[in-house]
Design an enzyme around this catalytic site. Structure first.
Site, PDB file in Angstrom:
ATOM      1  N   CYS A 132       0.812  -1.231   0.000  1.00 45.54           N
ATOM      2  CA  CYS A 132       0.000   0.000   0.000  1.00 45.54           C
ATOM      3  C   CYS A 132       0.848   1.287   0.000  1.00 45.54           C
ATOM      4  O   CYS A 132       0.554   2.227  -0.741  1.00 45.54           O
ATOM      5  CB  CYS A 132      -0.959  -0.008   1.187  1.00 45.54           C
ATOM      6  SG  CYS A 132      -0.228  -0.629   2.704  1.00 45.54           S
ATOM      7  N   HIS A 244      -2.837   6.367   4.711  1.00 42.14           N
ATOM      8  CA  HIS A 244      -1.395   6.422   4.970  1.00 42.14           C
ATOM      9  C   HIS A 244      -0.860   7.781   4.482  1.00 42.14           C
ATOM     10  O   HIS A 244      -1.231   8.237   3.393  1.00 42.14           O
ATOM     11  CB  HIS A 244      -0.655   5.341   4.175  1.00 42.14           C
ATOM     12  CG  HIS A 244      -0.869   3.945   4.663  1.00 42.14           C
ATOM     13  ND1 HIS A 244      -1.594   3.623   5.777  1.00 42.14           N
ATOM     14  CD2 HIS A 244      -0.415   2.761   4.150  1.00 42.14           C
ATOM     15  CE1 HIS A 244      -1.585   2.303   5.950  1.00 42.14           C
ATOM     16  NE2 HIS A 244      -0.880   1.755   4.971  1.00 42.14           N
TER      17      HIS A 244
END
Ligand code: NAP
Length: 340
Positions: A132, A244
C-alpha cells in the site's frame, strides 16, 4: 452486451475484501457470477453483492472452477498455497499479499505507472498488487521521474492501523476507549500500545536493521518504476484508522522546480494536487480517506541539495493502496488481454 466475468474474492470477509466488493460495485465491473471465499470460521456468513445475498464459502483447492478472475486478500500463506490452484483452474489471480511481488515471472502493477507490465500475467497466471505505501508513492513520483529522472528517494511513512486489517482497527478503537476511561490496555496486534502513540516498526526486522515493510518499499519501487533508483525508507504505524501519509524527499538528475512539479502533478493520472499553504490546505488522512486518488501537497524545493524536492503524499490505503488498485488491474486485464 459486453462479456461478463466470473469473479472470486479470497478474503471477502476482511478489511480489503470488503472494499474489493464495494469497488467492483462502484466501478460497475462486468461481474457474471461472484464467489466469496474465506476461512472455515466464516462459512455460512452472508455478505451482499449489488443488493443480493451471497453465502461465504471455505477457501479450498477446488474453489476456482469456472472463475475468470480471483482477487486474493487473505494473507501471503493463502496466496502461496492457493494462487497456483486458481491459475491451474484457468483463473487469473490478482494478489494483494507480498507472496509473489518480487517473483520475476509475476508482474507487479500500478495502472498509472506500469500498465504495460500486465502483459506478463500469462507466465504464472498471477499479477501482484504492490504494498500500500509503495502504490501511493509511485503514483505521485511517476510524472516527476518521467520529467527529471529520480536518482534517490528518502521516505518516511505514517501508516494507518487499517493496513494491518480488521483486528488492528478493533484494537485501536478498544485501546482509545480503555485509556479514556483510565483503564489498562491489552496489546494483541502490535508489540506496543498504538492508541496515542507511534510505533517505528511495521512487520518484522531484518538483519540490516530495516523492517520488511521498509525493504518492500525499496524493492517494489525499483521493480514498478523499472529504474535503478536508490531508495531508503522508515515506516511508522500511527493511531489513524484510514489513510497512509508519507514524507517523500527526492533527488533528480535534471533540475525540476516546485512549480514545475506542481504543474506535472496537476495533470498526472490518479493524483489530486492539494497544495495551498497560504490557506492551510494540504493532504491529510482525514480528507483522503474514502477516495481513490492519491493526494499530494507541501511540494517544495529541498534547499539542502541541488536538484531536490519534498512532497507530502496521502492516500486511502484500503482503496488505492489495495482494493481499487486490484480492481483497476482487473479492468485493464479484461479490456486489453482477456476480451479477445
Ligand atoms: P483482514 O482484515 O485480517 O482479513 C483477512 C482475510 O483473510 C479475511 O477474509 C479472513 O477470513 C481471510 N483468511 C484468513 N485466514 C484464512 C484461511 N486460512 N483461509 C481462508 N481465508 C483466510 O486483513 P486485510 O487487511 O483485509 O488484508 C488481507 C491481505 O491484503 C493481506 O495479505 C494484506 O497484507 C494485504 N493488504 C492489505 C492492505 C491493507 O491496507 N489492509 C493493503 C495491501 C495489502 P476470516 O474472516 O474467515 O478469518
Amino acid at each position: 452486451m459486453s462479456k461478463l466475468w466470473n469473479v472470486a474474492i479470497v478474503g471477502a470477509t476482511g478489511a480489503v475484501g470488503a472494499q474489493m466488493i464495494e469497488c467492483l460495485e462502484e466501478r460497475e465491473f462486468p461481474v457474471g457470477e461472484i464467489k466469496f471465499l474465506a476461512s472455515s470460521r466464516s462459512v455460512g456468513e452472508v455478505l451482499e453483492f449489488k443488493g443480493k445475498p451471497v453465502l461465504v464459502e471455505e477457501l479450498k483447492h477446488d474453489s476456482f472452477s469456472g472463475i475468470d478472475i480471483a482477487l486474493f486478500s487473505a494473507g501471503g500463506e493463502r496466496s502461496r498455497e492457493f494462487c497456483p490452484a486458481a491459475a491451474a483452474a484457468g483463473a487469473v489471480c490478482i494478489d494483494n499479499s507480498s507472496a509473489w511481488r518480487m517473483d520475476p515471472e509475476v508482474p507487479l502493477v500500478v495502472p498509472e505507472v506500469n500498465p504495460q507490465a500486465i502483459a506478463g500475467y500469462a507466465k504464472k497466471g498471477i499479477i501482484a498488487n504492490p504494498n500500500c505505501s509503495t502504490i501511493q508513492m509511485v503514483v505521485a513520483l511517476k510524472p516527476l521521474h518521467d520529467a527529471a529522472t529520480i536518482k534517490r528517494i528518502v521516505v518516511s511513512t505514517y501508516q494507518a492501523v487499517s493496513g494491518t486489517g480488521k483486528k488492528a482497527i478493533d484494537e485501536l478503537r478498544k485501546q482509545v476507549g480503555e485509556l479514556l476511561n483510565c483503564r489498562p490496555v491489552n496489546c494483541n496486534v502490535y508489540p506496543h500500545q498504538i492508541a496515542f502513540n507511534c510505533i517505528p516498526q511495521i512487520d518484522s526486522f531484518e538483519e540490516n536493521g530495516y523492517t520488511r515493510e521498509e525493504l518492500k518499499m525499496v524493492n517494489e519501487t525499483r521493480k514498478i518504476m523499472e529504474a535503478d533508483i536508490r531508495v531508503t525508507a522508515t515506516t511508522v504505524r500511527v493511531p489513524v484508522f484510514y489513510g497512509h501519509a508519507e514524507s517523500v524527499n527526492i533527488e533528480t538528475e535534471k533540475p525540476l522546480t516546485a512549480d514545475g512539479a506542481k504543474k506535472l502533478l496537476k495533470k498526472a493520472p490518479g493524483v489530486k494536487l492539494v497544495d495551498d499553504p497560504a490557506k492551510e490546505v494540504y493532504p491529510m488522512p482525514y480528507t483522503a480517506a474514502g477516495q481513490d486518488l492519491v493526494h499530494v501537497g507541501r511540494v517544495r524545493q529541498d534547499e539542502s541539495i541541488d536538484n531536490g524536492l519534498n512532497l507530502w503524499v496521502v492516500a486511502d490505503n484500503i482503496r488505492k493502496g489495495a482494493a481499487t488498485n486490484a480492481v483497476q488491474i482487473a479492468e485493464l486485464l479484461v479490456q486489453k488481454y482477456l476480451n479477445r
